[in-house]
Motif scaffolding. Structure first.
Motif, PDB file in Angstrom:
ATOM      1  N   LYS A 125       0.823  -1.215   0.000  1.00 52.79           N
ATOM      2  CA  LYS A 125       0.000   0.000   0.000  1.00 52.79           C
ATOM      3  C   LYS A 125       0.857   1.265   0.000  1.00 52.79           C
ATOM      4  CE  LYS A 125      -4.108  -1.922   2.156  1.00 52.79           C
ATOM      5  NZ  LYS A 125      -5.009  -1.840   3.300  1.00 52.79           N
ATOM      6  N   THR A 153      -1.827   4.045  -1.322  1.00 56.48           N
ATOM      7  CA  THR A 153      -3.109   3.892  -0.632  1.00 56.48           C
ATOM      8  C   THR A 153      -2.931   3.595   0.855  1.00 56.48           C
ATOM      9  OG1 THR A 153      -3.176   1.546  -1.226  1.00 56.48           O
ATOM     10  CG2 THR A 153      -4.292   3.077  -2.713  1.00 56.48           C
ATOM     11  N   TYR A 154      -1.714   3.725   1.348  1.00 58.25           N
ATOM     12  CA  TYR A 154      -1.443   3.442   2.758  1.00 58.25           C
ATOM     13  C   TYR A 154      -2.166   4.446   3.648  1.00 58.25           C
ATOM     14  CZ  TYR A 154       1.035   2.684   7.113  1.00 58.25           C
ATOM     15  OH  TYR A 154       1.329   2.426   8.423  1.00 58.25           O
ATOM     16  N   GLU A 160     -10.056   0.479   4.809  1.00 59.40           N
ATOM     17  CA  GLU A 160     -10.615  -0.354   3.746  1.00 59.40           C
ATOM     18  C   GLU A 160     -12.140  -0.382   3.746  1.00 59.40           C
ATOM     19  OE1 GLU A 160      -8.781  -4.205   4.047  1.00 59.40           O
ATOM     20  OE2 GLU A 160      -6.848  -3.445   3.362  1.00 59.40           O
TER      21      GLU A 160
END
Length: 127
Positions: free
Chosen positions: A87, A92-93, A97
């Motif tokens: 990620k 996208t870290y 989610e």
């Protein structure tokens, strides 16, 4: 959704994750070596020629099974760590989610591989 962290923050988190990965990998290696490469007599420390007592064998079997379960849990953690590293590369870290909102820095410093924000994790645990 892209990560809210700047490049410097992402680099810091990546270092934290890599350090954790190194620790977990070392733990797995130690557990595996201690558990799988020793005979029951060696692990008990008894290298005498006396017969191995049935109760000792049961205790050793339990200890071995317990160690293998620990190693399995560590491997699961290693999977989570690998996903967090992926990620950081994808940008996208630090994004929950579930709700797609940013995960707080405090949570990520405590649990660098967190997939969910505190609110979503709490809701998940209530179910």
């Amino acid at each position: 959704m892209k990560s809210k962290f700047n490049k410097k923050s992402l680099t810091e988190f990546k270092k934290l994750i890599l350090k954790l990965k190194e620790k977990v990998t070392g733990d797995i290696k130690c557990i595996s070596e201690d558990t799988l490469k020793k005979s029951p007599k060696e692990s008990s420390g008894d290298m005498s020629g006396y017969a191995f007592h049935l109760a000792d064998a049961a205790t050793d079997a339990y200890d071995r099974e317990f160690s293998l379960e620990l190693a399995s849990e560590e491997r699961g953690l290693l999977y989570e760590i690998e996903d967090a590293l992926k990620k950081t590369e994808e940008g996208t870290y630090g994004i929950c989610e579930k709700c797609k909102l940013p995960i707080t820095k405090i949570r990520l410093k405590a649990l660098p591989y967190a997939r969910l924000c505190v609110k979503c994790q709490t809701n998940k645990e209530k179910r």
